[in-house]
Design a protein around this motif. Structure first.
Motif, short mmCIF file in Angstrom:
data_model
loop_
_atom_site.label_atom_id
_atom_site.label_comp_id
_atom_site.label_asym_id
_atom_site.label_seq_id
_atom_site.Cartn_x
_atom_site.Cartn_y
_atom_site.Cartn_z
N PRO A 140 -8.38 0.89 -10.62
CA PRO A 140 -7.58 1.53 -9.59
C PRO A 140 -8.24 1.51 -8.21
CG PRO A 140 -8.56 3.19 -10.99
CD PRO A 140 -8.86 1.87 -11.63
N VAL A 141 -7.39 1.48 -7.18
CA VAL A 141 -7.82 1.59 -5.79
C VAL A 141 -7.20 2.86 -5.21
CG1 VAL A 141 -7.72 0.59 -3.47
CG2 VAL A 141 -8.07 -0.89 -5.47
N VAL A 142 -8.02 3.69 -4.60
CA VAL A 142 -7.55 4.89 -3.91
C VAL A 142 -7.79 4.69 -2.42
CG1 VAL A 142 -8.03 7.33 -3.47
CG2 VAL A 142 -7.83 6.49 -5.83
N SER A 143 -6.74 4.84 -1.63
CA SER A 143 -6.85 4.69 -0.18
C SER A 143 -7.29 6.00 0.45
CB SER A 143 -5.51 4.26 0.42
OG SER A 143 -5.09 3.03 -0.12
N VAL A 144 -8.21 5.91 1.38
CA VAL A 144 -8.63 7.07 2.17
C VAL A 144 -8.03 6.87 3.56
CG1 VAL A 144 -10.56 8.38 3.10
CG2 VAL A 144 -10.76 7.27 0.86
N GLU A 153 1.91 -0.73 -3.01
CA GLU A 153 2.37 -0.23 -4.30
C GLU A 153 1.28 -0.34 -5.37
OE1 GLU A 153 3.03 -4.59 -4.02
OE2 GLU A 153 3.51 -2.87 -2.73
N ARG A 154 0.21 -1.09 -5.07
CA ARG A 154 -0.90 -1.22 -6.02
C ARG A 154 -1.90 -0.08 -5.92
NH1 ARG A 154 -2.82 -6.25 -7.17
NH2 ARG A 154 -4.43 -5.09 -8.32
N GLN A 155 -1.82 0.74 -4.86
CA GLN A 155 -2.78 1.83 -4.75
C GLN A 155 -2.46 2.90 -5.78
OE1 GLN A 155 -2.63 3.50 -0.79
NE2 GLN A 155 -0.41 3.60 -0.76
#
Length: 322
Positions: A140-144, A153-155
């Protein structure tokens, strides 16, 4: 069961706290459902007793690498906010038994992914988010900072402060202190993050609501002294009595230049106060806390404990002028 060098086991910690070893294991490894309060109790007791997790065994059992990645845009890496944020991430990752890997923006078409379980992508652009996805692979990627660009949509989730509200709150505080004509120095269009656009929108909305003329300027993050002086001169000529700088570090530099010039003082305020900005008005984003909460969100995403696309609001605070 993990057998640390100190000889302290999960069973020992459970006995000390009067809870089950399953609850202790969940708190230590970030799995299962335990409250934040209980997790903090377990982590504190584990540290007090000298417990050391055998992370190699943990990784083998869980199919995990035991590391998370963090990607920071190259042109802002030296700013204090990002360093403080990184310290917060590193501290929280350590309590969760995770290593921290700093990622270069790199090539979005990389052939292999580093040995990490997830990525924090700070102030992502289309280019850097693609690189974060490539580094994460299937993790997973989490955006800050909210990200709405290609691949959003991939976050797995995102965390951000409400910059639009923050600048309106700051403007109200400045107005209450007698500053009636504030200017805003934002980012150049080709480098403006989403939160920068939110600042601009909040500023323009406040000006429209209060019947004030907006004084908007843009600047590079790496701003030359001559360009900074030019912006300040234009702001003064336009009748501004305060200047809010979006990029960290600009307000303190502008204040020093203004003092050296001996010009009529305008209040300098920052939307990203740093450790050296004591006494300056602006927004304290609480960078270390921000990093810790972002790490918790990423770890929850790694464990499948958040809904896809979930968001978390990070609380910042307004610092009034003295």
């Amino acid at each position: 069961m993990d057998m640390p060098k100190s000889g302290v086991t999960i069973v020992d910690i459970a006995h000390e706290l009067g809870i089950s070893k399953t609850a202790v294991s969940s708190a230590l490894h970030g799995s299962g459902r335990v409250s934040e309060t209980l997790r903090e109790r377990v982590l504190s007791k584990a540290e007090e007793m000298g417990y050391e997790r055998n992370r190699a065994a943990q990784r083998l059992r869980g199919g995990r690498h035991g590391a998370i990645g963090m990607q920071i845009p190259e042109d802002v890496q030296e700013l204090a906010f990002y360093m403080e944020f990184a310290f917060g991430v590193a501290a929280r990752a350590a309590t969760l038994g995770q290593d921290l890997v700093l990622l270069a923006n790199g090539d979005a078409k990389r052939s292999s992914s580093p040995a990490i379980d997830g990525v924090l992508a700070l102030d992502a652009t289309a280019e850097t988010f693609a690189a974060a996805l490539a580094a994460a692979g299937s993790s997973p990627v989490v955006s800050v900072g909210e990200y709405r660009g290609p691949g959003h949509e991939r976050q797995a989730a995102w965390i951000a402060a409400d910059h639009r509200k923050l600048i309106e709150d700051l403007l109200e505080v400045l107005a209450s202190a007698g500053y009636t004509a504030p200017a805003l120095v934002g980012f150049l269009p080709d480098r403006e993050p989403l939160w920068g656009a939110q600042l601009r929108a909040g500023y323009e909305q406040w000006c429209a609501r209060t019947g004030r003329d907006p004084h908007l300027y843009t600047a590079q993050i790496a701003l030359a002294d001559a360009d900074m002086l030019d912006i300040m001169q234009h702001a003064a000529e336009d009748g501004a009595d305060a200047v809010i700088w979006a990029a960290q570090g600009h307000a303190r530099r502008a204040e020093a230049m203004q003092a050296a010039q001996g010009s009529a003082p305008m209040l300098m305020a920052s939307m990203a106060l740093g450790p050296s900005d004591d006494g300056m008005a602006g927004v304290d984003l609480r960078a270390r806390d921000y990093g810790q909460v972002a790490t918790d969100l990423l770890f929850a995403a790694i464990n499948g404990a958040v809904e896809p696309g979930a968001s978390v609001l990070h609380e910042a605070r307004i610092v009034a002028p003295r």
